[in-house]
Scaffold this active site. Sequence first.
Site, mmCIF file in Angstrom:
data_model
loop_
_atom_site.group_PDB
_atom_site.id
_atom_site.type_symbol
_atom_site.label_atom_id
_atom_site.label_comp_id
_atom_site.label_asym_id
_atom_site.label_seq_id
_atom_site.Cartn_x
_atom_site.Cartn_y
_atom_site.Cartn_z
ATOM 1 N N GLU A 78 168.548 -26.739 15.698
ATOM 2 C CA GLU A 78 169.682 -27.632 15.435
ATOM 3 C C GLU A 78 170.323 -28.110 16.741
ATOM 4 O O GLU A 78 170.737 -29.251 16.851
ATOM 5 C CB GLU A 78 170.737 -26.929 14.568
ATOM 6 C CG GLU A 78 170.347 -26.840 13.109
ATOM 7 C CD GLU A 78 170.154 -28.205 12.452
ATOM 8 O OE1 GLU A 78 170.954 -29.110 12.708
ATOM 9 O OE2 GLU A 78 169.175 -28.377 11.699
ATOM 10 N N CYS A 99 165.678 -43.626 4.595
ATOM 11 C CA CYS A 99 166.904 -44.409 4.798
ATOM 12 C C CYS A 99 167.127 -44.567 6.310
ATOM 13 O O CYS A 99 168.109 -44.102 6.875
ATOM 14 C CB CYS A 99 168.081 -43.704 4.128
ATOM 15 S SG CYS A 99 169.514 -44.764 3.945
ATOM 16 N N CYS A 148 163.861 -48.719 0.629
ATOM 17 C CA CYS A 148 164.551 -48.461 -0.648
ATOM 18 C C CYS A 148 163.583 -48.371 -1.822
ATOM 19 O O CYS A 148 163.871 -47.690 -2.815
ATOM 20 C CB CYS A 148 165.590 -49.547 -0.911
ATOM 21 S SG CYS A 148 166.802 -49.659 0.405
ATOM 22 N N CYS A 161 162.837 -44.836 -2.412
ATOM 23 C CA CYS A 161 163.969 -43.908 -2.273
ATOM 24 C C CYS A 161 164.305 -43.226 -3.604
ATOM 25 O O CYS A 161 164.491 -43.893 -4.623
ATOM 26 C CB CYS A 161 165.181 -44.672 -1.745
ATOM 27 S SG CYS A 161 166.624 -43.607 -1.632
ATOM 28 N N CYS A 200 172.401 -46.138 -5.725
ATOM 29 C CA CYS A 200 172.840 -46.467 -4.365
ATOM 30 C C CYS A 200 173.618 -47.788 -4.391
ATOM 31 O O CYS A 200 173.096 -48.833 -4.746
ATOM 32 C CB CYS A 200 171.639 -46.565 -3.422
ATOM 33 S SG CYS A 200 172.121 -47.132 -1.786
HETATM 34 FE FE1 SF4 Z 1 169.162 -45.683 1.729
HETATM 35 FE FE2 SF4 Z 1 170.192 -46.538 -0.581
HETATM 36 FE FE3 SF4 Z 1 167.952 -47.611 0.334
HETATM 37 FE FE4 SF4 Z 1 167.991 -45.126 -0.563
HETATM 38 S S1 SF4 Z 1 168.343 -46.966 -1.731
HETATM 39 S S2 SF4 Z 1 166.979 -45.871 1.286
HETATM 40 S S3 SF4 Z 1 169.999 -44.434 0.087
HETATM 41 S S4 SF4 Z 1 169.935 -47.712 1.302
#
Ligand code: SF4
Length: 347
Positions: A41, A193, A200, A203, A209
Amino acid sequence: MNGKDQKNNFSYNLISWHKNNGRHNLPWQLKINPYKVWVSEIMLQQTQVKIVLPYYEKFIKKYPSIKELSNSPLDDVLKLWVGLGYYRRAVNLHKSSQIIKKQYKYNFPKIYDEIIKLPGIGKSTAGAIMSLAYKKKYPILDGNVKRVIKRYFAVIGNENLEKNLWCLSESLLPNKNNDIYTQSIMDLGSLVCTKTNPDCKICPVQKNCKSYKLNLTNKIPEKLAPKRKKEIKLYLLLIQNSLNSNLILMKKNSSTGIWPNLWNLPNFSSKSIYMNFLKTNKISNKIVIYQNFTHNLTHIIMNVSVIKTKSINNITIDKYYWKNIYDNIASSKPVKSVIIKLTEELS
Ligand code: SF4
């Protein structure tokens, strides 16, 4: 779906996604212990995983536990850090290891309030250790996580920003599998992201989102006007010993400043100051410009001129030492490059 369900859904979807899409084989994820999580970390602060990996491997090989780290001289720790930057991290790791040795008999503390008191550990790093190493319910807010949260909730503006983001990060925590959740939100930020062009389509939290729905994914996080870097001039004196050209004059930096505790060449901000240094210490004034280069730091551009000369004798100057260029000297990347160039010329 109400707010609570949405948040539960977020962690559930992320954890499921992580099973097949997250990172599982990073060296600090294998046989997890708090020491390894802590070292990783700290190294990962402001540094990408692919850059950290070889440094982490070398570090753990030399210091497999707090015992070896705390009993090592700081100079040796710094040698392993050369090139990774932000050297204060290494100084703080070493300092913390000595506190752990004395106060906790080499055992990494288990309580958040004790962990956060260690030098170099902030709220996010302490949260990551609690979560990843001890599987406790603690939020984190590193750069990747901030970006995911800002986009997911379409956070705009700066008022109470830090406080709001911490609240949001905490509100998303699941009631179990906190370690997997923390790893998965970090992985989502770094693999999906991403800073530019978030993916997206793949995602796992796209459905709820807000930035995605409002077509704001390229506008959030808001872009700050780039800060203009300060330009400075730096003169480094490469002073070889006239009796043994393998020896050069060096001085250890103080524990504050850009390269804390590292060995440095005599360095000056102007020609008149270094000429005065050469004259006062009766070092030869036959000088040549050895090298000019630019070194970039996050906030500073250094225009470096290396001036080479030879001492007329085996001088001694308070706080300066003759160091052998063939030794592994803990020094900053630019100073190291000057020493390497000299060794190549002499061999
Ligand atoms: Fe990021 Fe939203 Fe796209 Fe997912 S949907 S990658 S959280 S911007």
